[in-house]
Enzyme design. Structure first.
Site, PDB file in Angstrom:
ATOM      1  N   ASN A  17      -9.686  15.140 -31.244  1.00 15.04           N
ATOM      2  CA  ASN A  17      -9.030  13.891 -30.874  1.00 15.04           C
ATOM      3  C   ASN A  17      -9.148  13.739 -29.357  1.00 15.04           C
ATOM      4  OD1 ASN A  17      -7.494  11.621 -30.899  1.00 15.04           O
ATOM      5  ND2 ASN A  17      -5.844  12.498 -32.157  1.00 15.04           N
ATOM      6  N   LYS A  24      -7.855  17.271 -27.953  1.00 23.74           N
ATOM      7  CA  LYS A  24      -7.097  18.127 -28.880  1.00 23.74           C
ATOM      8  C   LYS A  24      -7.988  18.504 -30.055  1.00 23.74           C
ATOM      9  CE  LYS A  24      -2.615  16.368 -27.666  1.00 23.74           C
ATOM     10  NZ  LYS A  24      -1.928  15.106 -27.808  1.00 23.74           N
ATOM     11  N   ARG A 101     -11.479  10.856 -34.782  1.00 23.83           N
ATOM     12  CA  ARG A 101     -10.670   9.691 -35.121  1.00 23.83           C
ATOM     13  C   ARG A 101     -11.082   8.558 -34.191  1.00 23.83           C
ATOM     14  NH1 ARG A 101      -4.229   9.475 -34.053  1.00 23.83           N
ATOM     15  NH2 ARG A 101      -3.953   7.280 -34.475  1.00 23.83           N
ATOM     16  N   HIS A 189      -3.359   2.899 -37.309  1.00 24.81           N
ATOM     17  CA  HIS A 189      -2.643   4.046 -37.890  1.00 24.81           C
ATOM     18  C   HIS A 189      -3.035   4.286 -39.348  1.00 24.81           C
ATOM     19  CE1 HIS A 189       0.572   3.536 -34.593  1.00 24.81           C
ATOM     20  NE2 HIS A 189      -0.077   4.658 -34.363  1.00 24.81           N
ATOM     21  N   GLY A 218       5.972   6.721 -33.874  1.00 21.34           N
ATOM     22  CA  GLY A 218       5.666   7.778 -32.909  1.00 21.34           C
ATOM     23  C   GLY A 218       5.624   7.145 -31.536  1.00 21.34           C
ATOM     24  N   GLY A 220       3.016   5.741 -30.337  1.00 17.19           N
ATOM     25  CA  GLY A 220       2.487   4.477 -30.854  1.00 17.19           C
ATOM     26  C   GLY A 220       3.215   4.222 -32.163  1.00 17.19           C
ATOM     27  N   ARG A 249       3.999   0.659 -24.891  1.00 16.92           N
ATOM     28  CA  ARG A 249       3.320  -0.611 -25.226  1.00 16.92           C
ATOM     29  C   ARG A 249       4.345  -1.662 -25.624  1.00 16.92           C
ATOM     30  NH1 ARG A 249      -0.738   1.743 -29.544  1.00 16.92           N
ATOM     31  NH2 ARG A 249      -0.476   3.838 -28.715  1.00 16.92           N
ATOM     32  N   ASP A 291      10.351   8.349 -23.958  1.00 13.65           N
ATOM     33  CA  ASP A 291      10.697   9.318 -24.995  1.00 13.65           C
ATOM     34  C   ASP A 291      12.100   9.047 -25.527  1.00 13.65           C
ATOM     35  OD1 ASP A 291      11.494  11.715 -26.386  1.00 13.65           O
ATOM     36  OD2 ASP A 291       9.800  12.709 -25.417  1.00 13.65           O
ATOM     37  N   ARG A 293      14.092  10.894 -27.058  1.00 13.78           N
ATOM     38  CA  ARG A 293      15.066  11.964 -26.768  1.00 13.78           C
ATOM     39  C   ARG A 293      15.727  11.769 -25.409  1.00 13.78           C
ATOM     40  NH1 ARG A 293      10.637  16.317 -28.366  1.00 13.78           N
ATOM     41  NH2 ARG A 293       9.479  14.662 -27.354  1.00 13.78           N
ATOM     42  N   GLY A 338      10.220   8.809 -36.488  1.00  7.73           N
ATOM     43  CA  GLY A 338      10.569   8.627 -37.907  1.00  7.73           C
ATOM     44  C   GLY A 338      10.938   9.935 -38.579  1.00  7.73           C
ATOM     45  N   GLU A 387      -2.492  13.367 -39.674  1.00  8.23           N
ATOM     46  CA  GLU A 387      -3.733  12.592 -39.568  1.00  8.23           C
ATOM     47  C   GLU A 387      -4.963  13.504 -39.480  1.00  8.23           C
ATOM     48  OE1 GLU A 387      -1.392  10.891 -36.545  1.00  8.23           O
ATOM     49  OE2 GLU A 387      -2.241   8.903 -36.852  1.00  8.23           O
TER      50      GLU A 387
HETATM   51  P1  ADP Z   1       1.956  10.577 -30.926  1.00  8.57           P
HETATM   52  O1  ADP Z   1       1.268  11.459 -31.941  1.00  8.57           O
HETATM   53  O2  ADP Z   1       1.680   9.111 -31.103  1.00  8.57           O
HETATM   54  O3  ADP Z   1       1.861  11.041 -29.512  1.00  8.57           O
HETATM   55  P2  ADP Z   1       4.379  11.471 -32.168  1.00  8.57           P
HETATM   56  O4  ADP Z   1       4.275  11.006 -33.566  1.00  8.57           O
HETATM   57  O5  ADP Z   1       4.237  12.928 -31.908  1.00  8.57           O
HETATM   58  O6  ADP Z   1       3.465  10.610 -31.219  1.00  8.57           O
HETATM   59  O7  ADP Z   1       5.800  10.994 -31.598  1.00  8.57           O
HETATM   60  C1  ADP Z   1       6.154  11.247 -30.264  1.00  8.57           C
HETATM   61  C2  ADP Z   1       7.501  10.644 -29.997  1.00  8.57           C
HETATM   62  O8  ADP Z   1       8.448  11.108 -30.977  1.00  8.57           O
HETATM   63  C3  ADP Z   1       8.084  11.075 -28.663  1.00  8.57           C
HETATM   64  O9  ADP Z   1       7.677  10.203 -27.638  1.00  8.57           O
HETATM   65  C4  ADP Z   1       9.555  10.985 -28.894  1.00  8.57           C
HETATM   66  O10 ADP Z   1      10.015   9.697 -28.517  1.00  8.57           O
HETATM   67  C5  ADP Z   1       9.725  11.113 -30.402  1.00  8.57           C
HETATM   68  N1  ADP Z   1      10.431  12.334 -30.784  1.00  8.57           N
HETATM   69  C6  ADP Z   1       9.921  13.567 -30.941  1.00  8.57           C
HETATM   70  N2  ADP Z   1      10.891  14.442 -31.306  1.00  8.57           N
HETATM   71  C7  ADP Z   1      12.033  13.736 -31.383  1.00  8.57           C
HETATM   72  C8  ADP Z   1      13.383  14.039 -31.715  1.00  8.57           C
HETATM   73  N3  ADP Z   1      13.756  15.281 -32.041  1.00  8.57           N
HETATM   74  N4  ADP Z   1      14.283  13.033 -31.686  1.00  8.57           N
HETATM   75  C9  ADP Z   1      13.906  11.780 -31.363  1.00  8.57           C
HETATM   76  N5  ADP Z   1      12.655  11.430 -31.046  1.00  8.57           N
HETATM   77  C10 ADP Z   1      11.730  12.374 -31.062  1.00  8.57           C
END
Ligand code: ADP
Length: 410
Positions: A17, A24, A101, A189, A218, A220, A249, A291, A293, A338, A387
């Site tokens: 990726n 990655k 991808r 996606h 996520g 995205g 975004r 983020d 969190r 999610g 994915e």
């Molecule tokens: P991508 O693969 O698109 O980079 P992810 O599916 O890994 O993204 O999602 C990343 C996002 O998930 C982070 O930016 C964060 O906002 C959220 N995230 C990850 N862990 C947690 C958590 N424990 N609680 C809330 N949000 C979280």
């Protein structure tokens, strides 16, 4: 590098990726019964900086190797390091295929494909559809093809899963001449939605084959409406900017805003790209972080507003997707937010109770597979996405075909 695996019999697939500053990888082995197991993953971060950093994890997520560079290294060098590391890890076995991808298949490709020189040229014509993502991936494919000419390379498109969307759902209210040039809705996606929809079939046939929304939340984020296991609509359109508010975004935006920014804020295309892809969304609204969190942990009212907007947009789009399906039987949460944020899931479900989503609060808190009450008219699920595994599965299928054709020619 393609022949030795015939001796051992086991096949291995790498998924690469290519991000803006990272490469990655995930490496999968095919088991005797045809499943794919991840053996190691990791990658190189900090590409373009003077401190690129490689890290590799085993299948239990323990660090197994790392390497630091102290100067800025070209992508070719870092990619060669990565592939050689994988080959050393595999020895005496070899890679059967590498899967990539790719964001956009445009109107040319709606299935995963084996890369040939002709296909590579066609893929270059799709660069204007995804100028930030597509060139990076093409560079990785080019570099691998030059260095390992016999290597089977596979490209999987994030748009493919939405090929079943009805023609009317693809149209913008633009002149036909622009639609003909490819200015239409595609949706993204797709590899995540494909994986989750396949998993759902093992878990609950009613949810898998009914009127179902999958929310990939996520960094995205987009949502897909499915009927009978097939995508009928999604929140993303021509680009991965549309729909939900994301980490950085903007999501859905009145095109009049773009005109205003061009005319009265003196922005050009590059400024707009930076604003809409990198400075908007949760980060832009909160001014604090992209983020969830960080925003959850903050007392700043702007953090609360950003999270409220994120939830509000999911709820609004759910109404729209339920209309596209003509009802709703199941709702699935996947991807970082999610899968891991009970608070966001609860806020979304609370605002969707009118549509029949009844959350089992305990199951939600514990992050169980099914998080709706037994009497909920709409079943609610948490299904982790994968994915890379989806790409490896396509790689396994297509590389077997590639081998058969190679042997026929030999
Ligand atoms: P991508 O693969 O698109 O980079 P992810 O599916 O890994 O993204 O999602 C990343 C996002 O998930 C982070 O930016 C964060 O906002 C959220 N995230 C990850 N862990 C947690 C958590 N424990 N609680 C809330 N949000 C979280």
């Amino acid at each position: 590098m393609n022949d030795a695996h015939h001796l051992s019999g086991q096949r291995f697939f790498a998924v690469i990726n290519a991000g803006s500053s990272s490469l990655k990888y995930s490496l999968f082995a095919e088991t005797d019964d045809g499943r794919l197991e991840r053996k190691t993953d990791g990658g190189i971060e900090g590409i373009g900086s003077d401190k690129p950093y490689f890290i590799a994890y085993d299948d239990d997520k323990y660090k197994m190797d790392e390497h630091r560079w102290t100067t800025c290294e070209p992508l070719e060098t870092l990619l060669a390091f990565l592939i050689e590391w994988i080959e050393n890890f595999l020895a005496p076995n070899h890679l059967s295929a590498v899967g990539h991808r790719m964001l956009h298949g445009g109107t040319l490709y709606d299935e995963p494909i084996i890369v040939t020189p002709e296909i590579l040229e066609n893929l270059r014509t799709l660069v204007p559809l995804a100028p930030l993502h597509q060139p990076r991936i093409l560079k990785v494919i080019d570099t691998l093809a030059a260095r390992y000419p016999g290597l089977c390379q596979i490209v999987c498109f994030d748009t493919s899963f939405h090929k079943t969307n009805p023609p009317i759902s693809r149209l913008y209210g633009l002149p036909q001449s622009l639609t003909d040039k490819g200015l239409q809705r595609y949706g993204f996606h797709g590899l995540s939605f494909e994986y989750v929809s396949m998993e759902l079939k093992h878990i609950d046939m009613h949810a898998a084959m009914g009127k179902t929304i999958i929310a990939h939340l996520g960094s995205g984020a987009s949502m897909c409406a499915m009927v009978g296991g097939k995508s009928v609509a999604s929140t993303m359109g021509f680009s991965a900017l549309d729909g939900l508010v994301m980490g950085t975004r903007c999501g859905q935006l009145d095109p009049g805003v773009i005109l205003y920014l061009l005319q009265y804020e003196n922005m050009n295309a590059h400024d707009l790209e930076t604003l809409l892809y990198q400075e908007s969304g949760l980060l832009g609204v909160s001014g604090i972080s992209n983020d969830v969190r960080d925003l959850m942990a903050s007392d700043d009212p702007a953090a609360k507003t950003a999270l409220e907007l994120f939830v509000y947009r999911v709820v609004r789009e759910t109404g729209s997707l339920a209309a596209a399906c003509g009802g709703l039987d199941a709702f699935v949460f996947t991807a970082g937010i999610g899968e891991r944020s009970p608070e966001i899931r609860a806020a979304i479900c609370e605002q969707l109770d009118w549509l029949g989503l009844e959350l089992d609060e305990r199951a939600n808190r514990l992050g169980e597979l099914k998080i709706s009450t037994d009497t909920s008219p709409v079943s609610i699920w948490i299904l982790p996405t994968f994915e890379e595994l989806m790409i490896a599965r396509h790689g396994a299928r297509l590389s077997a075909q590639y081998e058969r054709e190679r042997q026929k020619k030999a």
